[in-house]
Design a protein around this motif. Structure first.
Motif, PDB file in Angstrom:
ATOM      1  N   ASP A 213      43.907  46.989  40.007  1.00  0.00           N
ATOM      2  CA  ASP A 213      44.524  47.467  41.365  1.00  0.00           C
ATOM      3  C   ASP A 213      45.531  48.363  40.528  1.00  0.00           C
ATOM      4  OD1 ASP A 213      46.507  47.779  43.184  1.00  0.00           O
ATOM      5  OD2 ASP A 213      45.973  45.734  44.126  1.00  0.00           O
ATOM      6  N   ASN A 214      45.406  49.690  40.544  1.00  0.00           N
ATOM      7  CA  ASN A 214      46.290  50.519  39.965  1.00  0.00           C
ATOM      8  C   ASN A 214      47.767  50.364  40.632  1.00  0.00           C
ATOM      9  OD1 ASN A 214      44.069  51.343  38.971  1.00  0.00           O
ATOM     10  ND2 ASN A 214      44.241  53.414  39.525  1.00  0.00           N
ATOM     11  N   TYR A 215      48.010  50.449  41.974  1.00  0.00           N
ATOM     12  CA  TYR A 215      49.180  50.169  42.454  1.00  0.00           C
ATOM     13  C   TYR A 215      50.001  49.170  41.829  1.00  0.00           C
ATOM     14  CZ  TYR A 215      52.686  49.020  46.149  1.00  0.00           C
ATOM     15  OH  TYR A 215      53.669  48.548  46.629  1.00  0.00           O
ATOM     16  N   LYS A 219      52.671  49.446  38.538  1.00  0.00           N
ATOM     17  CA  LYS A 219      53.990  49.134  38.933  1.00  0.00           C
ATOM     18  C   LYS A 219      54.782  48.156  38.031  1.00  0.00           C
ATOM     19  CE  LYS A 219      56.784  47.739  43.002  1.00  0.00           C
ATOM     20  NZ  LYS A 219      57.182  46.490  42.024  1.00  0.00           N
ATOM     21  N   LYS A 220      53.935  46.852  37.759  1.00  0.00           N
ATOM     22  CA  LYS A 220      54.494  46.027  37.077  1.00  0.00           C
ATOM     23  C   LYS A 220      54.967  46.084  35.780  1.00  0.00           C
ATOM     24  CE  LYS A 220      51.852  42.417  39.638  1.00  0.00           C
ATOM     25  NZ  LYS A 220      50.638  41.577  40.041  1.00  0.00           N
ATOM     26  N   TYR A 221      53.970  47.164  35.084  1.00  0.00           N
ATOM     27  CA  TYR A 221      54.322  47.649  33.687  1.00  0.00           C
ATOM     28  C   TYR A 221      55.613  48.617  33.653  1.00  0.00           C
ATOM     29  CZ  TYR A 221      50.279  45.424  31.000  1.00  0.00           C
ATOM     30  OH  TYR A 221      49.691  44.562  30.791  1.00  0.00           O
ATOM     31  N   TRP A 313      36.937  58.189  36.668  1.00  0.00           N
ATOM     32  CA  TRP A 313      37.088  58.712  35.063  1.00  0.00           C
ATOM     33  C   TRP A 313      37.346  57.936  33.987  1.00  0.00           C
ATOM     34  CZ3 TRP A 313      35.090  63.048  33.618  1.00  0.00           C
ATOM     35  CH2 TRP A 313      35.528  63.568  32.207  1.00  0.00           C
ATOM     36  N   TRP A 314      38.279  56.888  34.204  1.00  0.00           N
ATOM     37  CA  TRP A 314      38.536  55.850  33.029  1.00  0.00           C
ATOM     38  C   TRP A 314      39.430  54.876  33.710  1.00  0.00           C
ATOM     39  CZ3 TRP A 314      42.719  54.603  29.131  1.00  0.00           C
ATOM     40  CH2 TRP A 314      42.336  53.956  28.169  1.00  0.00           C
ATOM     41  N   ASP A 315      38.778  53.676  33.914  1.00  0.00           N
ATOM     42  CA  ASP A 315      39.630  52.663  34.801  1.00  0.00           C
ATOM     43  C   ASP A 315      40.322  51.947  33.852  1.00  0.00           C
ATOM     44  OD1 ASP A 315      40.255  51.682  37.139  1.00  0.00           O
ATOM     45  OD2 ASP A 315      38.581  50.270  37.484  1.00  0.00           O
ATOM     46  N   LEU A 333      46.324  39.713  35.320  1.00  0.00           N
ATOM     47  CA  LEU A 333      45.033  40.854  35.644  1.00  0.00           C
ATOM     48  C   LEU A 333      43.884  40.168  35.805  1.00  0.00           C
ATOM     49  CD1 LEU A 333      46.301  43.613  32.845  1.00  0.00           C
ATOM     50  CD2 LEU A 333      46.915  43.259  35.242  1.00  0.00           C
ATOM     51  N   SER A 334      42.992  40.901  36.272  1.00  0.00           N
ATOM     52  CA  SER A 334      41.663  40.432  36.408  1.00  0.00           C
ATOM     53  C   SER A 334      40.773  39.856  35.289  1.00  0.00           C
ATOM     54  CB  SER A 334      41.033  41.378  37.276  1.00  0.00           C
ATOM     55  OG  SER A 334      40.437  42.296  36.502  1.00  0.00           O
ATOM     56  N   PRO A 335      39.802  39.061  35.381  1.00  0.00           N
ATOM     57  CA  PRO A 335      38.912  38.735  34.243  1.00  0.00           C
ATOM     58  C   PRO A 335      38.531  39.989  33.445  1.00  0.00           C
ATOM     59  CG  PRO A 335      38.235  37.467  35.816  1.00  0.00           C
ATOM     60  CD  PRO A 335      39.257  38.560  36.540  1.00  0.00           C
TER      61      PRO A 335
END
Length: 349
Positions: A213-215, A219-221, A313-315, A333-335
């Motif tokens: 989840d990019n948003y 944001k957390k980083y 492109w690169w997730d 984060l997800s698995p």
């Protein structure tokens, strides 16, 4: 008593002179000579033809109670929104367009409309900021990939890597051309692992993370004061032809599969849209006319555009820590994030 008899022409002359004197006592001057507002970021734009004043103020300005000062013709009276100020200053509600009346002594009135914008509106972002963060430095760490040597057109990777090291270590003095000469000096795209290797070479800790989840993830980083390097297809970042705004891409990309590296260094939630503040190395000398700042600096890309462009492109992302610190892994984060040992390399270009 001796009576003085005046001829009719003389009486007319006396009446004319008397009226003329009476007229000159009441000035018709109702000019605006100057206008300024507390927290303005630049001089107001005063349009004499339309009788319109446009002012841009800082994000912290309280629009509902801004102090303004002005100078008008001698003897003229001023009202803001039908309220008369005590002197040549006034506290006015500029949360919506305000009206300035300048009344001359003879009753002549000039009416001005005053519009106050927050700087985000000039950028094209919107008006109401509900969340924001920007990782600022006291030194310059942006580089334009233009003029970085023989492979300038594909040097987004070396340029972003150089910016990341400089951000992490203010004493770093090498250039994007130095980075190009370190890896793939004879040409070719830089890959994500080239960037990580270059950071490692100068003692800068970094870490891959997946982007489920990019948003939220990015944001957390950012909230933890890390910068984020993305490798994306910038064909999917929308283009904005407005030369003064800072939202969306300022250059055209004509085809998909256009890999590109950028740095994310902040975010803004404005009205109903979430933007990330980025350093895009593709300025190629393009600047904003008002500030002469390169257009790749402090540009705002929409979170949903970044999500599309990275998914295609690169997730993943490269998280960069300040020198002497390590990247804290976010366990929420997800698995997919547990598979970082097999993160595929991807190129910019």
């Amino acid at each position: 008593m001796k009576k003085i008899h005046l001829s009719f022409p003389v009486l007319l002359l006396i009446l004319f002179i008397s009226c003329k004197k009476e007229t000159t006592k009441l000035s018709g001057e109702n000019k605006l000579f100057s206008f300024s507002i507390t927290d303005q970021v630049s001089a107001p734009v005063i349009d004499e033809t339309l009788r319109k004043i446009t002012v841009t103020v800082t994000p912290v300005a309280n629009l509902s109670a801004l102090n303004c000062s002005f100078a008008v013709s001698d003897g003229a009276l001023v009202t803001f929104n039908s309220i008369k100020p005590a002197a040549n200053t006034a506290i006015v509600d500029f949360s919506k367009p305000a009206t300035l009346h300048i009344l001359a002594a003879n009753g002549n009135t000039s009416v001005w409309t005053i519009i106050v914008n927050i700087v985000w509106e000039d950028y094209g972002l919107g008006r109401l900021v509900t969340a924001s963060k920007s990782i600022e430095k006291t030194f310059k760490w942006y580089y334009d990939q233009a003029g970085t040597g023989l492979f300038s057109s594909i040097n987004c990777g070396p340029t972003v890597a150089t910016m990341a090291v400089k951000w992490s270590d203010s004493t770093f003095t090498k250039t994007p051309q130095d980075a190009r000469n370190t890896y793939r000096s004879t040409g070719g795209w830089w890959y994500t692992d080239d960037i990580v290797n270059y950071l490692n070479k100068y003692g800068i800790n970094s870490s891959y993370t997946a982007l489920p989840d990019n948003y939220q993830t990015i944001k957390k980083y950012i909230d933890k004061n890390y910068i984020v390097i993305l490798c994306l297809d910038n064909y999917y970042l929308r283009y904005n032809a407005n030369a003064t705004q800072r939202v969306d891409k300022y250059y055209k990309v004509n085809a998909a599969a256009s890999g590109h590296f950028i740095i994310v260094k902040g975010y803004r939630q404005v009205d109903n849209q979430f933007y990330f503040e980025v350093y895009d190395p593709w300025s190629y000398g393009a600047t904003y006319a008002a500030s002469n700042q390169l257009k790749g600096e402090d540009r705002y890309y929409r979170s949903d555009d970044l999500e599309t462009a990275t998914n295609i492109w690169w997730d993943y992302a490269i998280i960069v820590a300040p020198k002497g610190k390590t990247v804290e892994k976010l366990n929420q984060l997800s698995p997919k994030a547990q598979l970082l040992s097999i993160v595929p390399a991807q190129h910019g270009g």
